[in-house]
Design a protein around this motif. Structure first.
Motif, PDB file in Angstrom:
ATOM      1  N   GLN A 136       0.834  -1.208   0.000  1.00  0.00           N
ATOM      2  CA  GLN A 136       0.000   0.000   0.000  1.00  0.00           C
ATOM      3  C   GLN A 136       0.866   1.255   0.000  1.00  0.00           C
ATOM      4  OE1 GLN A 136      -2.556  -0.409   3.398  1.00  0.00           O
ATOM      5  NE2 GLN A 136      -4.050  -1.659   2.310  1.00  0.00           N
ATOM      6  N   ARG A 137       1.921   1.252   0.825  1.00  0.00           N
ATOM      7  CA  ARG A 137       2.820   2.417   0.860  1.00  0.00           C
ATOM      8  C   ARG A 137       3.511   2.604  -0.490  1.00  0.00           C
ATOM      9  NH1 ARG A 137       4.180   5.561   5.420  1.00  0.00           N
ATOM     10  NH2 ARG A 137       5.573   6.307   3.828  1.00  0.00           N
ATOM     11  N   TRP A 138       3.929   1.480  -1.111  1.00  0.00           N
ATOM     12  CA  TRP A 138       4.591   1.576  -2.394  1.00  0.00           C
ATOM     13  C   TRP A 138       3.639   2.160  -3.441  1.00  0.00           C
ATOM     14  CZ3 TRP A 138       4.049  -0.323  -7.333  1.00  0.00           C
ATOM     15  CH2 TRP A 138       5.165  -0.208  -8.156  1.00  0.00           C
ATOM     16  N   ASN A 139       2.375   1.729  -3.432  1.00  0.00           N
ATOM     17  CA  ASN A 139       1.395   2.267  -4.376  1.00  0.00           C
ATOM     18  C   ASN A 139       1.195   3.761  -4.176  1.00  0.00           C
ATOM     19  OD1 ASN A 139       0.898  -0.105  -5.744  1.00  0.00           O
ATOM     20  ND2 ASN A 139      -0.797  -0.712  -4.425  1.00  0.00           N
ATOM     21  N   GLN A 140       1.122   4.197  -2.917  1.00  0.00           N
ATOM     22  CA  GLN A 140       0.948   5.628  -2.643  1.00  0.00           C
ATOM     23  C   GLN A 140       2.159   6.425  -3.127  1.00  0.00           C
ATOM     24  OE1 GLN A 140       0.285   5.798   1.565  1.00  0.00           O
ATOM     25  NE2 GLN A 140      -1.835   5.070   1.430  1.00  0.00           N
ATOM     26  N   ASP A 141       3.361   5.918  -2.829  1.00  0.00           N
ATOM     27  CA  ASP A 141       4.573   6.624  -3.254  1.00  0.00           C
ATOM     28  C   ASP A 141       4.717   6.603  -4.771  1.00  0.00           C
ATOM     29  OD1 ASP A 141       5.131   7.166  -0.634  1.00  0.00           O
ATOM     30  OD2 ASP A 141       6.616   5.550  -0.394  1.00  0.00           O
ATOM     31  N   TYR A 142       4.290   5.516  -5.403  1.00  0.00           N
ATOM     32  CA  TYR A 142       4.362   5.463  -6.867  1.00  0.00           C
ATOM     33  C   TYR A 142       3.408   6.486  -7.491  1.00  0.00           C
ATOM     34  CZ  TYR A 142       4.509   3.555 -11.573  1.00  0.00           C
ATOM     35  OH  TYR A 142       4.655   3.408 -12.926  1.00  0.00           O
ATOM     36  N   GLN A 143       2.223   6.634  -6.902  1.00  0.00           N
ATOM     37  CA  GLN A 143       1.285   7.646  -7.402  1.00  0.00           C
ATOM     38  C   GLN A 143       1.883   9.055  -7.263  1.00  0.00           C
ATOM     39  OE1 GLN A 143      -1.534   7.245  -9.047  1.00  0.00           O
ATOM     40  NE2 GLN A 143      -1.307   5.022  -8.942  1.00  0.00           N
TER      41      GLN A 143
END
Length: 191
Positions: A108-115
């Motif tokens: 989830q953190r990776w998805n947020q940072d990727y966005q």
């Protein structure tokens, strides 16, 4: 005082089990008689034969367990192995659940940072495009003769002579007098 428990499997009849008249020589006392001795005197219309007949169907049978014998070594080792494996299984389950939770949280953190990264890349592209449009606009305005801008030409270049160095310690660091030209015209600092 010793108490005896009647076995339900006994083939002997109740009459055959009654003790002889030598009550003084007896070492075994029935439970009913022991209870009566503790509770006090017998009531006047109390009949021991009737109470035993009534109590007989309701009475529970107590079985005396044999003394506990030590378990064999192989059985004890198996029980210890079972306990140890249970502890290991619980620990592995806890570790697996923790690892799963960390994996989901990390994803989830990776998805947020990727966005955020994608948003920053898009903003960078928009900023570089806006910068190029602004440069193009300035170049067009510079070509317009009404603005008064002249294209660069080596003949229009101004060369300045360096100022002589002064080694006077009393000289103020103020450079205002150096800005005024000999003719009394002020020149900008960048020329």
């Amino acid at each position: 005082m010793t108490a005896a428990i009647r076995s339900p499997d006994s083939p002997r009849s109740r009459a055959a089990r009654k003790p002889a008249n030598g009550a003084a020589n007896r070492k075994v006392t029935s439970i009913a008689r022991a209870r009566r001795a503790k509770t006090g005197p017998v009531l006047p219309n109390y009949s021991p034969a009737d109470s035993e007949a009534i109590a007989r169907p309701r009475a529970s049978v107590l079985k005396v367990l044999p003394p506990r014998q030590p378990q064999p070594v192989w059985l004890r080792s198996l029980l210890q192995a079972q306990r140890a494996s249970s502890v290991v299984a619980v620990m592995l389950l806890g570790g697996a659940l923790s690892l799963y939770g960390l994996t989901v949280y990390g994803e989830q953190r990776w998805n947020q940072d990727y966005q955020k990264l994608e948003t920053l890349r898009l903003q960078e592209q928009q900023l570089s495009a806006a910068s190029e449009v602004l440069k193009h606009q300035l170049a067009k305005e510079a070509q317009n003769p009404e603005t008064g801008l002249v294209p660069q030409n080596p003949g229009n270049t101004i060369f300045l002579q360096p100022a002589p160095e002064t080694r006077s310690p009393l000289a103020a660091p103020n450079s205002e007098p150096a800005l005024k030209n000999r003719a009394g015209v002020q020149t900008p600092l960048g020329y």
